[in-house]
Write an enzyme that holds these catalytic residues in place. Structure first.
Site, PDB file in Angstrom:
ATOM      1  N   THR A  42       0.824  -1.215   0.000  1.00  0.00           N
ATOM      2  CA  THR A  42       0.000   0.000   0.000  1.00  0.00           C
ATOM      3  C   THR A  42       0.855   1.262   0.000  1.00  0.00           C
ATOM      4  O   THR A  42       0.374   2.326  -0.366  1.00  0.00           O
ATOM      5  CB  THR A  42      -0.943   0.037   1.221  1.00  0.00           C
ATOM      6  OG1 THR A  42      -0.162  -0.067   2.414  1.00  0.00           O
ATOM      7  CG2 THR A  42      -1.939  -1.105   1.162  1.00  0.00           C
ATOM      8  N   TYR A 150      -7.867  -7.553  10.371  1.00  0.00           N
ATOM      9  CA  TYR A 150      -7.191  -6.339  10.848  1.00  0.00           C
ATOM     10  C   TYR A 150      -7.413  -6.145  12.348  1.00  0.00           C
ATOM     11  O   TYR A 150      -6.449  -5.988  13.116  1.00  0.00           O
ATOM     12  CB  TYR A 150      -7.707  -5.134  10.077  1.00  0.00           C
ATOM     13  CG  TYR A 150      -7.005  -3.837  10.399  1.00  0.00           C
ATOM     14  CD1 TYR A 150      -5.676  -3.628  10.037  1.00  0.00           C
ATOM     15  CD2 TYR A 150      -7.666  -2.806  11.055  1.00  0.00           C
ATOM     16  CE1 TYR A 150      -5.029  -2.436  10.324  1.00  0.00           C
ATOM     17  CE2 TYR A 150      -7.029  -1.611  11.331  1.00  0.00           C
ATOM     18  CZ  TYR A 150      -5.712  -1.434  10.971  1.00  0.00           C
ATOM     19  OH  TYR A 150      -5.076  -0.251  11.267  1.00  0.00           O
TER      20      TYR A 150
END
Length: 320
Positions: A42, A150
């Site tokens: 990312t 997450y």
């Protein structure tokens, strides 16, 4: 014992990401040598292009879920996709980054006797039934939902950090980060601030989930990084966790209307069903950060959004 105002060799995992690149800049400004580790899942080279020729900056392409052998004085562990779009793309890798990555930086810290910072998240509180959220709240998290890779990955990382602190004497610092925004956000990360700004600048409908009554608290990136640095500079042992975020609360609809105003956009609001496990309220109790770090955010949302919009205006011109 080394003096904490001296020049240090600092490792920043996820250093080419949104938060990591700003942190690398600040550490260089303070005179430290910075090792930036990123696998560019990312993160983007664009975020650190201006640092590549700096004599005290080194970029290492590496996935922190694999062991790394370096000599460092201090570690900031920021490596992990942090938006639902990205962390749900490869949920197994997200868990590996959170858990194996934590193990790898903790082993490195144990060997080198480095102080180590864990970028945890307000997502450890889940969809809270306590408001605002203090560090003492244990959370309300779905362990088998789409966001679990997450949420639970970060919760497990906190467990590892505390166990290495208690069992091995590692000097750890756990910060729970609330919604943060600013220049260098990824334009397609699915986060509400970047979504709204990009949609507004393109004149597209602005997508609101539910009625837009859910709340978030938005902290500008410069304020957050200042909190990181103050926390790591504490000489006394304080493993945390410590909430870092802006305690001022806004509804999602208020945010959308402010973005439309600041971009002078003709975008209209469109409403879609809420995604699963989306928290209805999110606001940090930052009493501990105020007391411990003499820290609280100073950049108001209107000012921070204006600076973020300016970044996206330039970025979208480059992209197109």
């Amino acid at each position: 014992m080394r003096k904490y105002n001296a020049s240090r060799q600092v490792l920043v995992t996820g250093g080419a990401g949104f938060l990591g690149s700003h942190l690398c800049e600040r550490l260089l400004d303070q005179g430290h040598e910075v090792l930036c580790v990123d696998n560019f899942f990312t993160g983007t080279r664009r975020n650190i292009d201006h640092l590549l020729d700096h004599p005290r900056f080194e970029l290492i392409r590496h996935d922190i879920s694999l062991p790394v052998q370096l000599e460092v004085d201090e570690i900031y562990n920021l490596a992990c996709p942090a938006s639902p779009v990205h962390y749900q793309h490869d949920p197994v890798q997200t868990v590996k980054t959170s858990v194996l990555g934590a193990l790898n930086v903790l082993e490195l810290a144990r060997r080198t006797k480095a102080r180590v910072f864990q970028a945890s998240t307000s997502e450890v509180y889940g969809d809270p039934d306590v408001h605002p959220q203090p560090e003492s709240y244990w959370g309300r998290v779905n362990p088998v939902g789409l966001r679990s890779c997450y949420d639970e990955g970060k919760r497990c990382a906190e467990t590892l950090f505390m166990d290495y602190h208690r069992q091995c004497g590692v000097d750890v610092r756990i910060a729970r980060i609330f919604n943060t925004y600013g220049p260098r956000m990824h334009p397609n990360d699915g986060r509400v601030v970047s979504n709204f700004i990009v949609q507004a600048l393109r004149g597209e409908p602005i997508t609101i989930y539910g009625e837009g009554a859910q709340t978030r608290s938005f902290c500008f990136v410069d304020d957050l990084v200042e909190g990181f640095l103050r926390y790591m500079a504490l000489e006394e042992s304080m493993p945390g966790p410590v909430n870092l975020g802006n305690p001022r609360e806004f509804t999602i609809r208020q945010l959308a209307e402010l973005v439309i105003e600041l971009t002078d956009s003709e975008s209209e609001l469109v409403f879609k069903p809420l995604p699963a496990d989306d928290p209805q309220q999110r606001r940090p109790d930052i009493a501990l950060a105020r007391e411990l770090l003499d820290w609280e955010p100073t950049v108001q949302l209107r000012e921070g959004l204006a600076r973020t919009i300016e970044y996206f205006e330039e970025l979208l011109q480059v992209v197109h």
